[in-house]
Design an enzyme around this catalytic site. Sequence first.
Site, PDB file in Angstrom:
ATOM      1  N   THR A 196     -32.285-112.100  29.249  1.00 19.69           N
ATOM      2  CA  THR A 196     -31.228-111.813  28.263  1.00 19.69           C
ATOM      3  C   THR A 196     -31.674-112.127  26.836  1.00 19.69           C
ATOM      4  O   THR A 196     -31.149-111.541  25.889  1.00 19.69           O
ATOM      5  CB  THR A 196     -29.918-112.551  28.588  1.00 19.69           C
ATOM      6  OG1 THR A 196     -30.124-113.970  28.503  1.00 19.69           O
ATOM      7  CG2 THR A 196     -29.425-112.207  29.987  1.00 19.69           C
ATOM      8  N   LEU A 249     -27.554-110.678  24.120  1.00 20.47           N
ATOM      9  CA  LEU A 249     -26.437-110.012  24.817  1.00 20.47           C
ATOM     10  C   LEU A 249     -26.530-110.370  26.302  1.00 20.47           C
ATOM     11  O   LEU A 249     -26.877-109.521  27.130  1.00 20.47           O
ATOM     12  CB  LEU A 249     -26.538-108.498  24.643  1.00 20.47           C
ATOM     13  CG  LEU A 249     -26.328-107.950  23.242  1.00 20.47           C
ATOM     14  CD1 LEU A 249     -26.417-106.436  23.236  1.00 20.47           C
ATOM     15  CD2 LEU A 249     -24.981-108.380  22.718  1.00 20.47           C
ATOM     16  N   HIS A 250     -26.212-111.635  26.629  1.00 20.98           N
ATOM     17  CA  HIS A 250     -26.416-112.080  28.012  1.00 20.98           C
ATOM     18  C   HIS A 250     -25.644-111.206  29.023  1.00 20.98           C
ATOM     19  O   HIS A 250     -26.218-110.546  29.876  1.00 20.98           O
ATOM     20  CB  HIS A 250     -25.931-113.521  28.183  1.00 20.98           C
ATOM     21  CG  HIS A 250     -26.529-114.512  27.246  1.00 20.98           C
ATOM     22  ND1 HIS A 250     -27.828-114.928  27.342  1.00 20.98           N
ATOM     23  CD2 HIS A 250     -25.997-115.190  26.202  1.00 20.98           C
ATOM     24  CE1 HIS A 250     -28.073-115.827  26.401  1.00 20.98           C
ATOM     25  NE2 HIS A 250     -26.981-115.995  25.693  1.00 20.98           N
ATOM     26  N   ASP A 251     -24.330-111.280  28.931  1.00 20.52           N
ATOM     27  CA  ASP A 251     -23.502-110.702  30.003  1.00 20.52           C
ATOM     28  C   ASP A 251     -23.540-109.164  30.072  1.00 20.52           C
ATOM     29  O   ASP A 251     -23.497-108.602  31.183  1.00 20.52           O
ATOM     30  CB  ASP A 251     -22.058-111.202  29.872  1.00 20.52           C
ATOM     31  CG  ASP A 251     -21.962-112.710  30.097  1.00 20.52           C
ATOM     32  OD1 ASP A 251     -22.899-113.286  30.686  1.00 20.52           O
ATOM     33  OD2 ASP A 251     -20.960-113.308  29.680  1.00 20.52           O
TER      34      ASP A 251
END
Length: 318
Positions: A196, A249-251
């Site tokens: 991520t 933008l992890h999720d």
Amino acid sequence: MNPIPLILDCDPGVDDAVALALAFGARERLELLGITTTAGNVDLAKTTRNACLIRQIMGREDVPIHAGLAKPLSRDPIIADDFHGPEGLGDYPASPPSLGPQSTDAVSFLIQTIETAPANTISLAVTGPLTNIACLIQQAPATARRLRQIVLMGGARREGGNITASAEYNIYADPEAADITFNSGCNIVAFGLDATHQVRGTPAWVEAIARLDTPGAKLVAEMLAFSNALPANLMDTSDPDQPATGAPLHDPCVIAYLLAPEAFSLRPCRIEVETTSTLTRGHTAVEFRKAVAGEFNANWVWKANPEAVLSLLLRYLA
Ligand code: BDR
Ligand code: CA
């Protein structure tokens, strides 16, 4: 191509909000069976309200939302409002949504939905602590193994940690739940910080999304701008010689993987979670060597194509 049957378990959270907007927007590709919420970035009442609010902004009141567990399996909740703002959506006004969650709790919804669908069809995306998922596995282990896959955001290997030096937030918040999940026998794809941190909402991308001028794009642009304005001492840029631009933008990576798996490289691995140490609580030991690992229990995302993720956002928020 038939839409992918999907349940999304989340704790919105600014980057969860982006993931939700992408999932709601990609209606031709994802058959969203429901959203489940957990305590995490902010408390359960707020994560559930935020999920309902994002659903309203995206015009997707056809998708049911079910509230889950209000605290981790055996620990006190760890709120991450430094990263997400006091209400969980940055500076966005968290007004009450016109439609709330269903009366059935998240774990009952998961069990009923997975049991009534053909085996190996439903994907479960998880973008928060794994509390609800561990309860599903504890209450109905065979049902959980009927899932096609669990695609989760959690853990770190090369990148160290983000909530502590050695742990990523989602695993740190409920390490026992993560341990149960990785040892469940389910087919797991894990997006740790290694992946991520390769996908960042640069100012140019924030502007491109804002220019779409749809309700979802405006929400997402606000979320990304909020994360990009966080104090530098909260954001780990990993390489001080080449600091990255834009917050990770992890999720959204989890949803992007379902829409475009070819944008990511995976390696089979064994993941063990540290549950006993105070210093390294929630550390993920990710082993790729089969001779050392024994049985593999997950697939670790090794490389991500950031342009592909951001193109998906542009396409499905338009
Ligand atoms: C994860 O922790 C949360 O704060 C984010 O929403 C993401 O799921 C990143 O470590
Ligand atoms: Ca999250």
